[in-house]
Design an enzyme around this catalytic site. Structure first.
Site: not given
Ligand code: FRU
Length: 483
Positions: A37, A53, A96-97, A164-165
């Site tokens: 991402d 990422q 993570f993102s 997340r994210d």
């Molecule tokens: C989306 C994801 C996010 C997560 C990240 C982990 O592609 O699954 O939800 O933060 O990739 O690398």
């Protein structure tokens, strides 16, 4: 040596081992290892910043770091040192993102700390939201009081695992965070928090939970204003499979965001990209007021030949695209800066076509614009990267009004076909196609439909063929090398 230094040193010492064969020329990739991402996309202090990422050690997903690159024009990127490493108890299994925002002249990152529990259970993990900041755009300092949203701050209605994210934006004096999650019924939702200082956050509401046709978990949501309307974007896991939508995991909806309630009212949602490889997009607004979007130009659960062949890298970003509101729909157009890289213009007008015709030019790194007048033809289109038995076929069938992107004979790597409903405009079809070594991006009718996919042809498959069943007329064909 700390984890960040170790990662940066590893990349520096190993980047020479990357095999260039499928490396793209005008798209951002990692220097070594794996990327997924886009994160922290922002125009800050005169430059675009794009984080991603990143597993710096291997060309497969692994301990997530944040890679970092900067650009003046969204096309040429300069690598910066890796910005975040999973080196704290609250992010030990991955940074993570997340996203970036400027506050009082300082660049802040908000990201998810991923922590795996002690049991052997696959679902034993938790996710919290964390803050980092930088005074120099290179070195990022994690906030002492992380996480800023802990597991105990998650309301009961929301998953205690998938959470997340964070995408952060400001409206008036308030900061909003939109996160991806799912609710007690196993439906994908976006969760909204608010803050006055980026450090203390208050739960406001969830979005999307009334619907049962939108997957069982949302990732990387985004929410922004565009010409007095609001747009929600989500990357949806396990999208309801009704045939046409099953592959288009990233959706957008145009609607109304009530900032007070934290609600978002919308009628329907549409695919952003109808191709194979487009996931986890993130948007930002730049100093020109443009809403820009960039996505990971790959998908989960598909083969990455650059990994299986031992090329020591995997993953790329799309060309950044401008998002334009067109009634209740969005159009997506490659940023205009790409035009600065056009070289060696080739131009033909009024080509009458019935059957197949190979062009006298070809390539593996170019932009091409073709305007077809359908006339008597039932089907017409163009074949790219042709050679020997290889070809990537883009074709339009009039009867079912479907545009097809077929990579069954593209070369090695994943195969298949994607289709998108497209209407001719007064009998015309306008294609803007970007080819870059191992990628194809097709902008149809001014970006009303976009299709993106990775292909892995032989190096010498560089032909371009036009095709038509019945007579069509090509009003104009322009091609430029991009360099
Ligand atoms: C989306 C994801 C996010 C997560 C990240 C982990 O592609 O699954 O939800 O933060 O990739 O690398």
């Amino acid at each position: 040596m700390d984890m960040l230094e170790k990662a940066n040193r590893f990349v520096e010492q190993n980047q020479g081992k990357v095999v260039n064969k499928y490396r793209l020329k005008y798209h951002l990739m990692g220097q070594y290892g794996w990327i997924n991402d886009p994160n922290g996309f922002i125009y800050y202090n005169g430059k675009y910043h794009l984080f991603y990422q990143h597993n710096p050690y291997k060309s497969v997903w692994g301990p997530m770091h944040w890679g970092h690159a900067t650009s003046k024009d969204l096309i040429k990127w300069e690598y910066q040192p890796i910005a975040l490493a999973p080196d704290k108890p609250y992010d030990k299994d991955g940074c993570f993102s997340g996203s970036a925002i400027e506050k009082d002249g300082i660049l802040y990152l908000l990201y998810t700390g991923h922590v795996i529990g002690d049991s052997e259970r696959e679902d034993d993990y938790s996710e919290t939201q964390c803050l980092a900041f930088s005074y120099d755009e290179v070195k990022f300092i994690k906030y002492d009081h992380n996480p800023v949203i802990g597991v105990d701050d998650i309301p009961k209605v929301i998953s205690r695992r998938d959470f997340r994210d964070p995408k952060v934006f400001k409206k008036g004096e308030t900061y909003y965070m939109v996160l991806g999650s799912n609710n007690a019924d196993g439906r994908g939702v976006a969760v909204i928090y608010t803050s006055s200082n980026l450090k203390e956050w208050r739960f406001l509401n969830t979005i999307g939970n009334e619907r049962n046709d939108m997957g069982n978990n949302w990732e990387c949501p985004d929410l922004f204003e565009l010409n007095n309307k609001d747009v929600l974007i989500a990357s949806i896991q396990h999208f309801s499979d009704d045939g046409s939508k099953s592959h288009n995991d990233v959706i957008y909806a145009v609607g109304v965001f009530d900032a007070h309630e934290g609600s978002f009212k919308f009628k329907d949602c549409k695919a952003i990209d109808a191709g194979f490889d487009f996931y986890a997009p993130q948007t930002t607004i730049d100093e020109k007021g443009r809403r820009l979007i960039v996505a990971w130009m790959n998908e989960w659960n598909t083969e990455n030949p650059t990994h299986t062949l031992g090329h020591n890298w995997a993953g790329a970003m799309t060309i950044p695209r401008e998002v334009v509101l067109n009634g209740d729909k969005l159009n997506f157009l490659p940023v205009k800066e790409i035009k600065e890289y056009r070289r060696n213009e080739f131009l033909r007008k009024n080509i009458s076509l019935n059957g197949e015709k190979e062009l006298e030019i070809g390539g593996d790194c170019y932009e091409m614009e073709i305007i077809f007048d359908a006339k008597e033809a039932d089907e017409f289109g163009v074949k790219l990267r042709t050679g020997n038995t290889e070809e990537t076929v883009l074709s339009y069938s009039r009867q079912d009004e479907l545009f097809r992107f077929n990579r069954d004979r593209s070369g090695i790597g994943p195969k298949g076909e994607r289709q998108a409903k497209v209407e001719l405009k007064n009998g015309l079809l306008d294609l803007r196609i970007f080819v870059d070594i191992s990628s194809v991006e097709i902008f149809i009718n001014g970006g009303e439909v976009v299709m993106t996919g990775r292909i892995y042809p032989s190096e010498d498959s560089k032909g371009i063929k036009l095709l038509s069943k019945g007579e069509c007329n090509i009003l104009s064909l322009k091609k430029w090398d991009i360099m």
